[in-house]
Design an enzyme around this catalytic site. Structure first.
Site, PDB file in Angstrom:
ATOM      1  N   SER B  45       0.881  -1.398   0.176  1.00  0.00           N
ATOM      2  CA  SER B  45      -0.347   0.232  -0.122  1.00  0.00           C
ATOM      3  C   SER B  45       0.686   1.074   0.281  1.00  0.00           C
ATOM      4  O   SER B  45       0.380   2.506  -0.341  1.00  0.00           O
ATOM      5  CB  SER B  45      -0.625   0.110   1.179  1.00  0.00           C
ATOM      6  N   HIS B  46       1.963   1.237   0.551  1.00  0.00           N
ATOM      7  CA  HIS B  46       3.147   2.007   0.578  1.00  0.00           C
ATOM      8  C   HIS B  46       4.182   1.982  -0.897  1.00  0.00           C
ATOM      9  O   HIS B  46       5.469   3.029  -0.514  1.00  0.00           O
ATOM     10  CB  HIS B  46       3.440   2.913   1.548  1.00  0.00           C
ATOM     11  N   GLU B 188      -4.246   0.242   2.848  1.00  0.00           N
ATOM     12  CA  GLU B 188      -4.820  -1.108   3.008  1.00  0.00           C
ATOM     13  C   GLU B 188      -6.197  -1.173   2.605  1.00  0.00           C
ATOM     14  O   GLU B 188      -6.743  -2.357   1.767  1.00  0.00           O
ATOM     15  CB  GLU B 188      -4.916  -2.003   4.453  1.00  0.00           C
TER      16      GLU B 188
END
Lengths: 333, 333
Positions: B45-46, B188
């Site tokens: 997610s990053h 997320e």
């Protein structure tokens, strides 16, 4: 329940009890002042309910009722003020050193006070509110005795590890957050057990690791952290700041060396104080006040600490009723 | 899914994409390095998932891909280092100022860095881990865009407001906590929405304020804080530290001035760094290591960050698979 007692009465009864059990005048006054403030704010779990614990620690000789704190290092050339509590209780230690912390934060913007060798048994908001009333942003935390299971486990390992945060406001009392890393403050669980009241779900497990809402069972078993693994991580961070960083006992270590008298163990406290006027925004106060007012206006939201301030205003006029059984117990002490 | 990509490949693809869209070499390298680290640690997610957002902020002109941070005040006679990010992205700003923060913490024990006028879109653990690798205890936080409802309300008001804490260890990688104030990290939830996967209960409400496990509905509605009012208070504390204290925008303000391009808003970051060797306990390292080993030995418990380190070890050898659709999207950019 007693007839309503006023703040000065609660302070007087508490002070007499502490004096009779080994505190000198200054320690008795500082502790009793803290207890009376807690009762005034409706935090009965940190009020007179704590007196038997203070007395136990005095009687067993674990804590020194005549101690004075000693500033052992800093602040010359350092942002860290080290304070030795000399085996006394936290209230007087903090009362006598808070000026040094504030002064140093005002001088260089940020200061940390590492307080070791002290017995902390009081409400943490009462320790940070004065810092914010004098203009500092303050963060404080302390470890305790193992009572909370790390997320995923069933073993008491972390203390209830409270943290408090205070934010100064111009024409209003400071915004003050004070929260245990446990799903519920241990003092509240103790009160629920005493009163035979059930707990909400998720607060703790019994001795066999099963979920229960019976407060007495939770006290025999283990408490859970708030918010699952995130609250557990905050409990861990507090152990590292209030013990690992400053050279004091982690909660599990505090228990090993504690004599089990029921009073507060010896441990450490971590304080961070910051002067917001040293961060480059002269308008920080009005900017943040607008934000807090906007938050207070959100439907359903409330500012942390507001309930306590409301209780304070009400109880200052009306007084506080204390359980008769507790008053009798204290008179016997 | 793509064939496994290695860290250098992910970095190369990301770097090329950023260079082509307005970053200079140093900014592209810093951001791509951060993205590659996130993929390596399994924090998809990053990872590359964030590239379209970076590009959007570059294309709209909101962020400056050629910015350099400027230290505007401190540290002479102050524990506060003020840094102006000059409208650039956080990775290069932090890379270029972290030495000053560490040096100052080592010199006086504690230092705070107030970083303003910056666009933060990356994983916060990646910002504190290097500080701990160089011996500092570090705490960082940042506000964002309103996405989380204050406890009791249904209105997006707080950002997802992550906080990260890093603790140096002698012969081991640092202990690193990184957690959103939301019940689940927004990244997320975005991934779950993309993949059509349900959320656990308690993560958020839909547009009408009803509880839902549909990630797409939560993104349209509002996320809940972790741990009820306690997580909500932490989100509030982060707003006050990363905005109120340092003179930057609160999440609600950041939204008002944001152009809605989907990239990260302009905002601020708060960093606290402390040198544990300046707190009076020479044995802090071994003392804390024993404690962390005892914690790791508790049945069911795990140390925060350990899963990421395990993923890092595995993915360094095996590479990381990235969704083909994402790779194609990035190639098009």
């Amino acid at each position: 329940m007693s007839k309503p007692l006023f703040q000065t009465e609660i302070q007087g009864i508490s002070q007499a009890c502490l004096l009779r059990n080994g505190c000198d005048a200054e320690n008795a006054q500082a502790i009793a002042g803290n207890i009376a403030k807690a009762e005034l704010d409706g935090c009965h779990s940190h009020g007179m309910f704590r007196l038997p614990g203070y007395v136990a620690a005095l009687k067993s000789g674990k804590a020194n009722g005549t101690a004075r704190p000693e500033i052992t290092a800093g602040p010359l050339g350092s942002a860290v003020i080290q304070v030795n509590g000399c085996g006394g209780f936290a209230p007087l230690a903090l009362q006598q050193t808070q000026a040094a912390l504030i002064e140093h934060a005002q001088s260089i913007g940020v200061a940390v006070m590492a307080l070791t060798n002290v017995h902390h048994f009081s409400a943490l908001w009462a320790d940070v509110e004065p810092l914010a009333r004098q203009g500092c942003v303050a963060l404080a935390c302390t470890a305790y005795l193992p009572a909370v299971a790390p997320a995923g486990s069933q073993e008491p390992f972390f203390g209830t590890n409270p943290m408090a945060f205070a934010w100064p406001r111009k024409d209003k009392p400071p915004l003050v957050i004070d929260q245990s890393s446990a799903a519920m403050a241990r003092g509240e669980v103790m009160i629920a057990a005493r009163d035979g009241k059930p707990l909400p779900p998720g607060v703790g497990l019994d001795q066999d690791g099963n979920a229960t809402t019976d407060a007495a069972e939770v006290l025999k078993g283990v408490m859970l952290p708030f918010g699952g693994h995130k609250g557990s991580s905050i409990a861990l961070m507090i152990e590292l700041l209030a013990a690992g960083l400053i050279g004091e006992a982690f909660s599990v270590e505090a228990k090993r060396r504690d004599n089990g008298d029921g009073g507060p163990p010896r441990g450490g406290m971590f304080f961070l104080a910051m002067d917001p006027s040293r961060f480059g925004d002269a308008a920080w106060g009005s900017h943040s006040d607008s934000f807090l007012e906007e938050l207070a206006g959100v439907d359903g939201a409330r500012l942390p600490g507001d309930r306590r301030y409301q209780a304070r205003a009400k109880n200052r006029n009306q007084g506080v009723c204390v359980p008769q059984s507790l008053l009798e117990k204290i008179t016997q002490l």
